[in-house]
Every structure is written in C-alpha cells, then in structure tokens.
Design a protein around this motif. Structure first.
Motif, PDB file in Angstrom:
ATOM      1  N   GLY A  75      33.422  59.111 -27.938  1.00  0.00           N
ATOM      2  CA  GLY A  75      34.042  57.686 -27.918  1.00  0.00           C
ATOM      3  C   GLY A  75      34.853  57.375 -26.527  1.00  0.00           C
ATOM      4  O   GLY A  75      34.688  56.594 -26.067  1.00  0.00           O
ATOM      5  N   ASP A  76      35.620  58.565 -26.086  1.00  0.00           N
ATOM      6  CA  ASP A  76      36.288  58.339 -25.014  1.00  0.00           C
ATOM      7  C   ASP A  76      35.377  58.133 -23.722  1.00  0.00           C
ATOM      8  O   ASP A  76      35.594  57.534 -22.802  1.00  0.00           O
ATOM      9  N   SER A  77      34.477  59.087 -23.641  1.00  0.00           N
ATOM     10  CA  SER A  77      33.575  59.136 -22.699  1.00  0.00           C
ATOM     11  C   SER A  77      32.892  57.879 -22.336  1.00  0.00           C
ATOM     12  O   SER A  77      32.521  57.389 -21.334  1.00  0.00           O
ATOM     13  N   PHE A  78      32.398  57.279 -23.560  1.00  0.00           N
ATOM     14  CA  PHE A  78      31.445  56.120 -23.350  1.00  0.00           C
ATOM     15  C   PHE A  78      32.387  54.965 -23.220  1.00  0.00           C
ATOM     16  O   PHE A  78      32.241  54.140 -22.285  1.00  0.00           O
ATOM     17  N   PHE A  79      33.676  54.591 -23.966  1.00  0.00           N
ATOM     18  CA  PHE A  79      34.262  53.224 -23.868  1.00  0.00           C
ATOM     19  C   PHE A  79      35.246  53.330 -23.066  1.00  0.00           C
ATOM     20  O   PHE A  79      35.224  52.396 -21.844  1.00  0.00           O
ATOM     21  N   TRP A  80      36.173  54.370 -22.722  1.00  0.00           N
ATOM     22  CA  TRP A  80      37.144  54.425 -21.569  1.00  0.00           C
ATOM     23  C   TRP A  80      36.182  55.145 -20.356  1.00  0.00           C
ATOM     24  O   TRP A  80      36.747  54.486 -19.138  1.00  0.00           O
ATOM     25  N   GLY A  81      35.513  55.794 -20.246  1.00  0.00           N
ATOM     26  CA  GLY A  81      35.016  56.456 -19.219  1.00  0.00           C
ATOM     27  C   GLY A  81      33.758  56.021 -18.491  1.00  0.00           C
ATOM     28  O   GLY A  81      33.416  55.908 -17.087  1.00  0.00           O
ATOM     29  N   THR A  82      33.003  54.943 -19.104  1.00  0.00           N
ATOM     30  CA  THR A  82      31.914  54.326 -18.726  1.00  0.00           C
ATOM     31  C   THR A  82      31.779  52.917 -18.841  1.00  0.00           C
ATOM     32  O   THR A  82      31.643  52.104 -17.742  1.00  0.00           O
ATOM     33  N   LEU A  83      31.924  52.291 -20.013  1.00  0.00           N
ATOM     34  CA  LEU A  83      31.730  50.887 -20.253  1.00  0.00           C
ATOM     35  C   LEU A  83      33.103  50.178 -19.603  1.00  0.00           C
ATOM     36  O   LEU A  83      32.821  49.216 -18.877  1.00  0.00           O
ATOM     37  N   ARG A  84      34.253  50.455 -19.708  1.00  0.00           N
ATOM     38  CA  ARG A  84      35.308  50.080 -19.168  1.00  0.00           C
ATOM     39  C   ARG A  84      35.201  49.785 -17.658  1.00  0.00           C
ATOM     40  O   ARG A  84      35.872  48.983 -17.015  1.00  0.00           O
ATOM     41  N   LEU A  85      34.910  50.950 -17.205  1.00  0.00           N
ATOM     42  CA  LEU A  85      34.578  51.225 -15.501  1.00  0.00           C
ATOM     43  C   LEU A  85      33.415  49.951 -15.048  1.00  0.00           C
ATOM     44  O   LEU A  85      33.725  49.366 -13.904  1.00  0.00           O
ATOM     45  N   ILE A  86      32.587  49.800 -16.005  1.00  0.00           N
ATOM     46  CA  ILE A  86      31.557  48.947 -15.321  1.00  0.00           C
ATOM     47  C   ILE A  86      31.977  47.534 -15.595  1.00  0.00           C
ATOM     48  O   ILE A  86      31.883  46.704 -14.729  1.00  0.00           O
ATOM     49  N   ALA A  87      32.779  47.136 -16.858  1.00  0.00           N
ATOM     50  CA  ALA A  87      33.457  45.604 -17.072  1.00  0.00           C
ATOM     51  C   ALA A  87      34.639  45.590 -15.962  1.00  0.00           C
ATOM     52  O   ALA A  87      34.552  44.308 -15.595  1.00  0.00           O
ATOM     53  N   THR A  88      35.233  46.737 -15.466  1.00  0.00           N
ATOM     54  CA  THR A  88      36.201  46.414 -14.652  1.00  0.00           C
ATOM     55  C   THR A  88      35.626  46.079 -13.160  1.00  0.00           C
ATOM     56  O   THR A  88      36.045  45.068 -12.522  1.00  0.00           O
ATOM     57  N   GLY A  89      34.615  46.787 -12.910  1.00  0.00           N
ATOM     58  CA  GLY A  89      34.075  46.652 -11.696  1.00  0.00           C
ATOM     59  C   GLY A  89      33.489  45.128 -11.490  1.00  0.00           C
ATOM     60  O   GLY A  89      33.680  44.674 -10.535  1.00  0.00           O
ATOM     61  N   ILE A  90      32.509  44.894 -12.351  1.00  0.00           N
ATOM     62  CA  ILE A  90      31.933  43.357 -12.170  1.00  0.00           C
ATOM     63  C   ILE A  90      33.244  42.507 -12.509  1.00  0.00           C
ATOM     64  O   ILE A  90      33.060  41.388 -11.749  1.00  0.00           O
ATOM     65  N   GLY A  91      34.100  42.465 -13.165  1.00  0.00           N
ATOM     66  CA  GLY A  91      35.157  41.516 -13.281  1.00  0.00           C
ATOM     67  C   GLY A  91      35.997  41.387 -12.264  1.00  0.00           C
ATOM     68  O   GLY A  91      36.353  40.496 -11.643  1.00  0.00           O
ATOM     69  N   THR A  92      36.349  42.507 -11.636  1.00  0.00           N
ATOM     70  CA  THR A  92      37.345  42.618 -10.348  1.00  0.00           C
ATOM     71  C   THR A  92      36.549  42.126  -8.920  1.00  0.00           C
ATOM     72  O   THR A  92      37.056  41.080  -8.627  1.00  0.00           O
ATOM     73  N   SER A  93      35.236  42.356  -9.182  1.00  0.00           N
ATOM     74  CA  SER A  93      34.523  41.995  -8.184  1.00  0.00           C
ATOM     75  C   SER A  93      34.675  40.291  -7.935  1.00  0.00           C
ATOM     76  O   SER A  93      34.593  39.594  -6.913  1.00  0.00           O
TER      77      SER A  93
END
Length: 270
Positions: A113-131
């Motif tokens: 769960g940590d690998s997928f949600f905190w380590g992957t999905l959150r980074l993808i969402a942050t990258g798109i949202g921040t851009s």
C-alpha cells in the motif's frame, strides 16, 4: 453452537464509510486501534446482537495495536469481519487467531500500500497538479485531489467487499480441510516476527559512555554491539513488556520513559 445475523452489503458499506476515520484518532500507543474498532462496530453489533459478552470481548480485541496504509485498510477490515462471523457462529473457533492474522498481514499489506499510494500515485498526482499550479491554473490542486482520491476511494470500496468474501471463503476451506490450527500457529509466528522487526526499527537507544580517555578509550556501545546489536532497545522493550504484564498503565510507562530518557541524557548515560 452460537448464532449470528448475516452480514449484508449495507453493513459493509457502513464499515467502508467509517474507514475514512482511520487517521483521525491515531495515537502513539496503539496507533489506528480506536478507528479500527469504530469501523468494525456496525458489523460487530450485527454479529453479536444476542451476545453482549461476545460483543464486549470483540470490541476489546480490536483495541490492540494496529497500523496499516489507510487506503487499503478495508481489506483487513473485511477479513476481520469474516473471522468475527465465524467466531460468533462456532464455539470451537480460536479467538486469538483474529488478532494473529491482523498482526501478520498488516506489515506485508502496508508495504504494498505504501509503495503504490505514497510512493507512486501521490507523486504522479503531485507532478501533474504542481505543473498546472505553477502556470497559475486553478485546476492544479483540483486535478491533484482527483487523480489521487478517485483510485483510492474505488480501491477502498472494492477491498471492503473483497476482504469479507476472501475471509469467508478462506475460513470455509480451512474448516473443511482441518488446517485452521496450522494457519493460526503460522500467523502467530509471523506476527511475532513482525513485532520483533518493529521493535528493532522503532525503538532507538544508545549510550555515549566510554572507558578510558583519548584514542585508547573503549566505547561501551561498541562492547554492547559485539554482545548483540540492538541490546539496549531490546532491553527497553522487555522492561515495557514486563510492566504491561503487571498491569501498569501505558501512560505511566510513557511518562516514566520520558523522565528516564531526559535524566539519562542530562547526566550523559544516553
């Protein structure tokens, strides 16, 4: 033979909604235990509707230490409900196996769960949202929340039903083959391994004491490490475990540890 009411999709939906409180009542002593019990209450009240003593024992049972990636905790909730259902219907069911399974699974499932949600999905969402946000687009934070939460909520909902069905089918197969004792024993061993690993990672205690002066001084911590690495954290855990066994209140133990640690640091022991 005990009797219990059938768990319906409506009951599981109530558990699903309550699972969102998993980090609202987080505490350092037992972490998610209060929220876990809160989420389990609708199912437990249904299962032990005619057994008040059984309900009280079940509520206390789920107040034990528990911590898991909150986005997938419904999988464990579903399994726990299935096991509580089996316990409410059978006098021969081993109640200890319920917490043994929780302890054994919370580590491996959290790793995923940590690998997928905190380590992957959150980074993808942050990258798109921040851009988008950096360009002054108001959709930036909105897109971030949508990308992260839509998959999370869908998975959380599916896992509630999946965990219950998985637990029910699994227990039925175990009952037919007669291997429940072996699984319970294996879960106990794995649970102890998890607790041991948590002790090693979460308890940190060293001493700067040295015998002698200058370059020839012998560091006491090095001697302890040669005897057994992590011996001080292990000893600390042993003392806490002993005090808990003597029914000393956890708050008293925490206060004592704080005072002992401050004094030890002040006089240079720790």
């Amino acid at each position: 033979m005990k009797t219990s009411n059938k768990i319906t999709d409506k009951d599981l939906n109530r558990v699903f909604l309550r699972s969102f409180s998993m980090e609202f009542s987080w505490n350092y002593e037992r972490q998610m235990s209060l929220a876990y019990v809160y989420a389990m209450i609708p199912a437990l009240k249904k299962l032990y509707a005619d057994n008040r003593e059984g309900l009280i024992k079940a509520l206390k049972r789920h107040l034990e230490f528990f911590n898991m990636t909150p986005h997938i905790v419904t999988l464990m909730l579903g399994i726990s409900i299935a096991m509580e259902k089996e316990n409410s219907e059978s006098d021969s069911f081993d109640e200890n196996s319920i917490n043994n399974i929780k302890t054994a699974l919370m580590g491996p499932l959290s790793g995923i769960g940590d690998s997928f949600f905190w380590g992957t999905l959150r980074l993808i969402a942050t990258g798109i949202g921040t851009s988008l946000a950096l360009k002054g687009n108001i959709l930036g934070p909105i897109i971030f929340l949508l990308i992260f939460n839509i998959p999370h909520i869908i998975i959380r909902y599916i896992f509630t039903k999946m965990g219950y069905r998985l637990g029910t089918e699994f227990l039925s197969r175990l009952e037919k083959t007669g291997t429940m004792k072996k699984v319970t024993y294996g879960a106990s061993i794995l649970g102890l391994i998890v607790i041991g690993a948590m002790t090693s990672q979460m308890v940190s205690l060293t001493t700067p004491l040295a015998i002698g002066q200058g370059e020839g001084a012998v560091v006491v911590q090095n001697i302890l490490n040669d005897i057994m690495p992590g011996i001080l954290p292990l000893a600390t855990f042993g003392v806490v475990y002993y005090l808990l066994g003597k029914n000393v209140k956890p708050l008293t133990i925490l206060l004592g540890m704080a005072i002992f640690g401050i004094l030890g640091s002040f006089i240079g022991i720790f």
